[in-house]
Design a protein around this motif. Structure first.
Motif, short mmCIF file in Angstrom:
data_model
loop_
_atom_site.label_atom_id
_atom_site.label_comp_id
_atom_site.label_asym_id
_atom_site.label_seq_id
_atom_site.Cartn_x
_atom_site.Cartn_y
_atom_site.Cartn_z
N ILE A 180 -56.56 40.31 -87.63
CA ILE A 180 -55.97 39.39 -86.67
C ILE A 180 -56.70 39.38 -85.34
N THR B 114 -50.59 40.75 -96.36
CA THR B 114 -50.11 41.03 -95.01
C THR B 114 -50.97 42.08 -94.32
N ASP B 115 -51.37 43.11 -95.05
CA ASP B 115 -52.25 44.14 -94.50
C ASP B 115 -53.61 43.56 -94.11
N ALA C 160 -44.04 37.27 -84.83
CA ALA C 160 -45.47 37.15 -84.61
C ALA C 160 -46.08 35.86 -85.14
N TYR C 161 -45.43 35.22 -86.12
CA TYR C 161 -46.07 34.11 -86.81
C TYR C 161 -45.13 32.93 -86.99
N GLN D 242 -53.20 41.63 -90.86
CA GLN D 242 -53.07 42.52 -89.71
C GLN D 242 -54.39 43.21 -89.37
N LEU E 45 -44.38 38.79 -94.80
CA LEU E 45 -44.93 38.55 -93.46
C LEU E 45 -43.83 38.36 -92.43
N LYS F 78 -41.85 41.89 -91.95
CA LYS F 78 -42.53 42.91 -91.17
C LYS F 78 -42.81 42.48 -89.74
N PHE F 79 -43.06 41.17 -89.56
CA PHE F 79 -43.45 40.68 -88.23
C PHE F 79 -42.66 39.41 -87.92
#
Length: 363
Positions: A360, A353-354, A33-34, A357, A26, A29-30
Motif C-alpha cells: 500500500i 489482503t496481506d 481504510a478502503y 497491505q 478487507l 480487518k480494515f
C-alpha cells in the motif's frame, strides 16, 4: 472514523465467491481504510446464470490434487473459518468417505491434519472397485444461501455493487483511479480480459444433479484418485439448506465449454450414485434440478500476485476510457482456482489482503 475521501479506492472485478470473500476480509480487518466497490457482469443473486461458476459449485471441502504449500495454507484457513461458522446454519458439518484405487500411504495423506476426525478405513469398509479409503469430517455450504449472505454482509458494510461488463484491464484500472487498487477476481474472464489475456486459463466442465434425499447424510467420493477417460467423477454432497438436499456428481471435463445439460450424463450420475447408496433409488428421492457449470482453472495453478499498472493503459484493441487519468494502480490478481474456489476462498482473501497491505505504501 476516517472520512470517505481519505480512503483508498478498491475495485474488485468479479462477484464470485473469491471476490466476495476478499471484500469481506478487507472490510473486516480494515473497516475505515478502503472504499470497496464490486464490479461485475453477474451478481451474487444471479443464481441461474451459467456465466460464472459460484452458483454451480459443489461448495464443500474435498481433497483435490497433491500437496502444495500455498494451497494448503489457503485451505486450512478456509476450513477453520467455515468450521467456526457451523453454528450459524450456513455451514454443515459433514461425515465423509473417500475411496482410492490404492491402500498404500493413506495414513500419510497431506490433508489428514487439515480435516477433522481423520482415519483410514478397514478393508471390510471398502466397496468393490476400490482398494482403500479414509473417513473424516468436512464442511459444505449451499451457494443459494451462502452467496446472498455474503452480499448482505458486504452491503451492510457499505460495499457498493456495480453491475457492469468490463472489457479490459485499462477500463477496470480507470474505475479504481490513480493511487487505487484493482483486484482481478474474474475467473474464466481473465482469459479474455484485454490487458490480461491469460491463455493458461481454461474451463473444467461440471455437470451435477440436485436431489432431495434426506437419507444421504455423508459426503462420498468414489474413486477420487483416477477420473474416468470420459471425465466421470462420482460424488454425493449433502447441503445445509434446504435440509435434505444433496448434490450428486458428476463430471470433470477439462477444456469443455459446453454449458448445456446432457441427459445421458445425468442418467449416468443417478445410476452411479444409486449404486453407492441404494436408498437413492427409492420413491422418496426427488430430482430437483440439473446443473452445469464451468470451473475456472489455470495451468500452473491459481494466480495470486501483485502487478503494477500505469494509467492510462493503452491497447490497440480498445480505446482508452475517457475517465482515465495518469497515475499508478495496484492490480492484485486472484483467479484460476478451478474446482477449489470455495475451499480456497477465505485463505485466498487473507492472502490478497496481506498483499495489499504489504504494497500500500508504494501507491
Amino acid at each position: 472514523m476516517a472520512d470517505s475521501t481519505t480512503k483508498t479506492e478498491v475495485v474488485i472485478l468479479g462477484a464470485g465467491v473469491i471476490g466476495l470473500s476478499i471484500a469481506h476480509v478487507l472490510t473486516t480487518k480494515f473497516p475505515n481504510a478502503y472504499n470497496v466497490r464490486i464490479v461485475a457482469r453477474d451478481m451474487p443473486g444471479d443464481l441461474s446464470s451459467q456465466a460464472f461458476a459460484s452458483p454451480w459449485a459443489g461448495a464443500n471441502w474435498s481433497p483435490i490434487g497433491g500437496f502444495d504449500e500455498r494451497t494448503h495454507k489457503r485451505e486450512t484457513a478456509t476450513f477453520n473459518k467455515l468450521w467456526d461458522m457451523i453454528p450459524t446454519g450456513l455451514v454443515l458439518s459433514l461425515p465423509s468417505r473417500i475411496y482410492y484405487h490404492t491402500a498404500d500411504g493413506l495414513d500419510q495423506l497431506w490433508y489428514k491434519d487439515l480435516v477433522r476426525d481423520f482415519r483410514v478405513m478397514d478393508a471390510s469398509e471398502v466397496p468393490a472397485g476400490a482398494k482403500g479409503g479414509v473417513r473424516f469430517t468436512t464442511v459444505s455450504v449451499s451457494p443459494e444461501a451462502y452467496l446472498p449472505w455474503l452480499h448482505s454482509e458486504l452491503s451492510a458494510r457499505g460495499v457498493q455493487f456495480v453491475r457492469r461488463r468490463v472489457h479490459s484491464l485499462g477500463e477496470a484500472a480507470a474505475l479504481a483511479g490513480p493511487r487505487g487498487i484493482l483486484v482481478n477476481a474474474t475467473g474464466l474472464g481473465a482469459r479474455s480480459l484485454v490487458g490480461v489475456e491469460d491463455a493458461a486459463v481454461f474451463p473444467i466442465r461440471g455437470q451435477t444433479v440436485i436431489v432431495h434425499a434426506p437419507a444421504i447424510t455423508e459426503f462420498v467420493s468414489f474413486p477420487l484418485d483416477s477420473p474416468s477417460p470420459n471425465g466421470e467423477a462420482t460424488h454425493m454432497i449433502p447441503r445445509p439448506s434446504p435440509a435434505g438436499n444433496v448434490l450428486l456428481g458428476g463430471t470433470f471435463q477439462p477444456g469443455n465449454w459446453d454449458t448445456s445439460m446432457d441427459a445421458a450424463t445425468a442418467r449416468g450420475i443417478l445410476a452411479r450414485c444409486a449404486a453407492l447408496a441404494p436408498v437413492l433409488a427409492s420413491k422418496e428421492t426427488q430430482v430437483l434440478g440439473h446443473n452445469v457449470g464451468l470451473r475456472p482453472a489455470r495451468k500452473g495453478g491459481p494466480r495470486v500476485e501483485v502487478e503494477w499498472v500505469d494509467t492510462p493503459l493503452q491497447s490497440e484493441l480498445l480505446p482508452v476510457p475517457e475517465s482515465s487519468a495518469a497515475g499508478r494502480v495496484m492490480v492484485v490478481h486472484a483467479y484460476g482456482f478451478g474446482p477449489a474456489g470455495y475451499q480456497n476462498s477465505w485463505g485466498a482473501a487473507e492472502e490478497v489482503t496481506d498483499l495489499i497491505q504489504a504494497n500500500i505504501n508504494a501507491l
